[in-house]
Design a protein around this motif. Structure first.
Motif, PDB file in Angstrom:
ATOM      1  N   UNK A   3     -16.004 -18.281  -7.320  1.00 41.69           N
ATOM      2  CA  UNK A   3     -16.040 -19.287  -6.263  1.00 41.69           C
ATOM      3  C   UNK A   3     -14.794 -19.214  -5.384  1.00 41.69           C
ATOM      4  N   UNK A   4     -14.998 -19.405  -4.084  1.00 40.27           N
ATOM      5  CA  UNK A   4     -13.900 -19.449  -3.130  1.00 40.27           C
ATOM      6  C   UNK A   4     -13.485 -20.909  -2.942  1.00 40.27           C
ATOM      7  N   UNK A   5     -12.201 -21.166  -3.185  1.00 39.38           N
ATOM      8  CA  UNK A   5     -11.657 -22.514  -3.065  1.00 39.38           C
ATOM      9  C   UNK A   5     -10.591 -22.521  -1.975  1.00 39.38           C
ATOM     10  N   UNK A   6     -10.672 -23.496  -1.086  1.00 35.46           N
ATOM     11  CA  UNK A   6      -9.708 -23.602   0.007  1.00 35.46           C
ATOM     12  C   UNK A   6      -8.957 -24.920  -0.077  1.00 35.46           C
ATOM     13  N   UNK A   7      -7.643 -24.834  -0.184  1.00 39.90           N
ATOM     14  CA  UNK A   7      -6.786 -26.014  -0.067  1.00 39.90           C
ATOM     15  C   UNK A   7      -6.293 -26.089   1.373  1.00 39.90           C
ATOM     16  N   UNK A   8      -6.207 -27.299   1.909  1.00 38.47           N
ATOM     17  CA  UNK A   8      -5.819 -27.506   3.301  1.00 38.47           C
ATOM     18  C   UNK A   8      -4.720 -28.562   3.393  1.00 38.47           C
ATOM     19  N   UNK A   9      -3.683 -28.257   4.168  1.00 35.20           N
ATOM     20  CA  UNK A   9      -2.675 -29.267   4.454  1.00 35.20           C
ATOM     21  C   UNK A   9      -2.082 -29.031   5.833  1.00 35.20           C
ATOM     22  N   UNK A  10      -1.968 -30.103   6.585  1.00 41.60           N
ATOM     23  CA  UNK A  10      -1.341 -30.044   7.908  1.00 41.60           C
ATOM     24  C   UNK A  10       0.022 -30.733   7.897  1.00 41.60           C
ATOM     25  N   UNK A  11       0.329 -31.460   6.830  1.00 43.86           N
ATOM     26  CA  UNK A  11       1.569 -32.227   6.773  1.00 43.86           C
ATOM     27  C   UNK A  11       2.605 -31.644   5.816  1.00 43.86           C
ATOM     28  N   UNK A  12       2.162 -30.870   4.816  1.00 44.46           N
ATOM     29  CA  UNK A  12       3.076 -30.330   3.815  1.00 44.46           C
ATOM     30  C   UNK A  12       3.410 -28.864   4.104  1.00 44.46           C
ATOM     31  N   UNK A  13       4.510 -28.397   3.528  1.00 43.71           N
ATOM     32  CA  UNK A  13       4.856 -26.986   3.611  1.00 43.71           C
ATOM     33  C   UNK A  13       3.892 -26.170   2.754  1.00 43.71           C
ATOM     34  N   UNK A  14       3.760 -24.882   3.079  1.00 43.28           N
ATOM     35  CA  UNK A  14       2.804 -24.060   2.326  1.00 43.28           C
ATOM     36  C   UNK A  14       3.181 -23.938   0.853  1.00 43.28           C
ATOM     37  N   UNK A  15       4.480 -24.015   0.541  1.00 43.77           N
ATOM     38  CA  UNK A  15       4.930 -23.848  -0.841  1.00 43.77           C
ATOM     39  C   UNK A  15       5.214 -25.183  -1.524  1.00 43.77           C
ATOM     40  N   UNK A  16       4.557 -26.220  -1.080  1.00 39.10           N
ATOM     41  CA  UNK A  16       4.682 -27.541  -1.688  1.00 39.10           C
ATOM     42  C   UNK A  16       4.428 -27.456  -3.197  1.00 39.10           C
ATOM     43  N   UNK A  17       5.260 -28.131  -3.982  1.00 36.86           N
ATOM     44  CA  UNK A  17       5.162 -28.036  -5.443  1.00 36.86           C
ATOM     45  C   UNK A  17       3.781 -28.407  -5.968  1.00 36.86           C
ATOM     46  N   UNK A  18       3.256 -29.538  -5.529  1.00 35.14           N
ATOM     47  CA  UNK A  18       1.966 -30.001  -6.044  1.00 35.14           C
ATOM     48  C   UNK A  18       0.830 -29.098  -5.587  1.00 35.14           C
ATOM     49  N   UNK A  19       0.816 -28.784  -4.296  1.00 34.47           N
ATOM     50  CA  UNK A  19      -0.316 -28.049  -3.726  1.00 34.47           C
ATOM     51  C   UNK A  19      -0.311 -26.582  -4.141  1.00 34.47           C
ATOM     52  N   UNK A  20       0.794 -25.890  -3.843  1.00 34.15           N
ATOM     53  CA  UNK A  20       0.827 -24.450  -4.098  1.00 34.15           C
ATOM     54  C   UNK A  20       1.144 -24.110  -5.553  1.00 34.15           C
ATOM     55  N   UNK A  21       2.251 -24.640  -6.058  1.00 31.61           N
ATOM     56  CA  UNK A  21       2.694 -24.241  -7.392  1.00 31.61           C
ATOM     57  C   UNK A  21       1.771 -24.731  -8.503  1.00 31.61           C
ATOM     58  N   UNK A  22       1.347 -25.989  -8.414  1.00 30.31           N
ATOM     59  CA  UNK A  22       0.579 -26.563  -9.523  1.00 30.31           C
ATOM     60  C   UNK A  22      -0.930 -26.388  -9.380  1.00 30.31           C
ATOM     61  N   UNK A  23      -1.455 -26.618  -8.197  1.00 30.42           N
ATOM     62  CA  UNK A  23      -2.909 -26.594  -8.055  1.00 30.42           C
ATOM     63  C   UNK A  23      -3.432 -25.214  -7.662  1.00 30.42           C
ATOM     64  N   UNK A  24      -2.914 -24.638  -6.574  1.00 31.69           N
ATOM     65  CA  UNK A  24      -3.432 -23.341  -6.121  1.00 31.69           C
ATOM     66  C   UNK A  24      -3.166 -22.227  -7.129  1.00 31.69           C
TER      67      UNK A  24
END
Length: 236
Positions: A3-24
């Motif tokens: 499955x292809x999963x896409x995370x999207x953020x317009x307010x956070x940096x690409x390497x945000x701890x929660x978004x990139x490090x933990x979830x992606x």
């Protein structure tokens, strides 16, 4: 089929701890084909496809209008199976993705209606009205989504009855990010550490004042706009 999963953020940096490090990164390690649409440039990082949308505007108004739309358009072009977005300004685009038949998840990092009530630059009656209107709008959106993910149980409670499914993913450190050592706790220095955004809303003064009754040192680690005053037991 992966499955292809896409995370999207317009307010956070690409390497945000929660978004990139933990979830992606966790999704990529589990075998998913993971894309992250955010500020920055296109590149690959630890199994995650970063889809860069250029420099994030400093103006919140410009970001919420033009940049959020750009994030949505680049994300939609990927034609992923699941879209997981992280900012309230992307709510209308989440609705659009749902109408296209996609699985859509809203990740609520904060209790936004409650946060609005703490905006001191808004007169209180206006704050209250904006908070109520936003909550009504948010509810109308999230009830169309497949799930809401929240950062704390407290935020999750705010979504009970407002969406079909709510799940808590706490902002705990990943175990492989922690360097353990063998010194027994009773042999360590009495230090309390807080890591995250440092502000009055996040309880900086409460933590500092609490140290008056503690024989130890408080370390606050994170971005901070104004230096805390009062108390000599806090290091930043």
């Amino acid at each position: 089929m992966v499955k292809k999963v896409c995370h999207m953020t317009s307010a956070h940096d690409w390497n945000d701890d929660r978004i990139f490090l933990k979830e992606c990164q966790s999704l990529a390690a589990a075998g998913y084909d993971v894309y992250l649409v955010a500020e920055g440039v296109d590149h690959e990082e630890n199994g995650v496809h970063i889809v860069g949308c250029g420099e994030k505007p400093e103006s919140r108004r410009v970001r919420m209008r033009g940049f959020a739309k750009k994030v949505y358009e680049r994300a939609m072009a990927l034609n992923c199976d699941v879209y997981h977005f992280h900012d309230p300004e992307l709510l209308p685009y989440g609705v659009k993705l749902k109408k296209l038949g996609k699985k859509v998840i809203f990740d609520s990092h904060e209790d936004v209606p409650g946060q609005i009530l703490d905006k001191e630059w808004l007169p209180f009656p206006v704050r209250k009205l904006v908070s109520v209107v936003y909550k009504l709008y948010e509810t109308n959106c999230v009830k169309q989504f497949d799930a809401v993910v929240t950062a704390t149980p407290h935020i999750a409670e705010k979504f009970n009855g407002r969406c079909s499914k709510v799940v808590v993913i706490n902002n705990y450190p990943k175990l492989d990010d922690i360097e353990f050592h063998g010194t027994p706790f009773d042999k360590r220095e009495p230090i309390v550490c807080y890591a995250g955004g440092i502000s009055e809303i996040r309880g900086e003064m409460v933590m500092v004042e609490a140290m008056n009754d503690v024989d130890g040192t408080l370390i606050l680690a994170g971005p901070h706009d104004v230096l805390t005053s009062g108390g000599d037991k806090a290091d930043m």
